[in-house]
Design an enzyme around this catalytic site. Sequence first.
Site, short mmCIF file in Angstrom:
data_model
loop_
_atom_site.label_atom_id
_atom_site.label_comp_id
_atom_site.label_asym_id
_atom_site.label_seq_id
_atom_site.Cartn_x
_atom_site.Cartn_y
_atom_site.Cartn_z
N ALA A 87 14.70 -16.16 10.72
CA ALA A 87 13.37 -16.03 11.43
C ALA A 87 12.87 -14.66 11.54
O ALA A 87 13.48 -14.00 12.09
CB ALA A 87 12.90 -16.93 12.31
N HIS A 101 0.75 -1.32 0.09
CA HIS A 101 -0.01 -0.06 -0.07
C HIS A 101 0.90 1.37 0.12
O HIS A 101 2.03 1.35 0.75
CB HIS A 101 -0.89 -0.12 1.27
#
Length: 277
Positions: A184, A137
Amino acid sequence: MPENRNPFSSFTAWRRRAVSRSVHRAWRRLQRMGAVTAQRPGLLRFGSMGEGTRLAFPLGSVFGEQCIHLGAHCVIGEQVTMSAGMLPGLELGPEARMRIGDGCVIGRGSHLVANHSIVLGPDVYCGPYVYITDENHSYDDPEQPVGKQWPRSEAVEIGSGSWLGSGAVVLPGARIGRNVVVAAGAVVRGTVPDHSVVAGAPAKVVRRYTPGTGWNPPLRTPAPVPLPEGITHEQLLALAEAADAEEAQRRTAEAAEAAEQERAEATERRTADAAER
């Protein structure tokens, strides 16, 4: 006093166990029958799907699949979302929006969102809940809600042999090289060189391999010993049993040595006590 037992309690417990087993059997059958393969695509019509590729059941949201091309022998975990285009039912044309190479593994709950182009090379492994998107966005207009502003798209490429840890996020425009480790929870944007390890948000290179000099900084753990070529399953089991036996002998010897040392120390203490008396 004799214990008062409900004559129906044992039957009720047996019935509950039987129902539980039946539910688990039914769920395993659903998982087998609901999995998507090239031979059993269900309602999905991917642009292409290679031999041996499997999407586990239950599926996540999948749409625009005619613009998604899956290589051979891929493993797509449960609840993985794969979407091409902003909304279901859009006419996207003949061009592929997502290409997943041979031998890729996409962990449970991951999201791959392609509006422009996402390409995963062969043997890319993704842990659970990885998020890869080529669209984000924009927030240029401070008066408009961010969700209502037109998004920006930029192609994403992930090189062959790379590993993305659990919860990693790959943003639009990312170019990840070959055999890269993404830690991670890392958030990746921009270019990541081959044979490197990145971590953090935003992700930064924390370790890199250079031919001739090796890893910098050096690895903290020794490299695993590769298996000899041509070794059989039976030979591996025999080696493992021999290693276990050797380890057991070592521990027995250490225990015997410790016991002998303890006895010697006890003898010395008794001798010292007798001398003092």
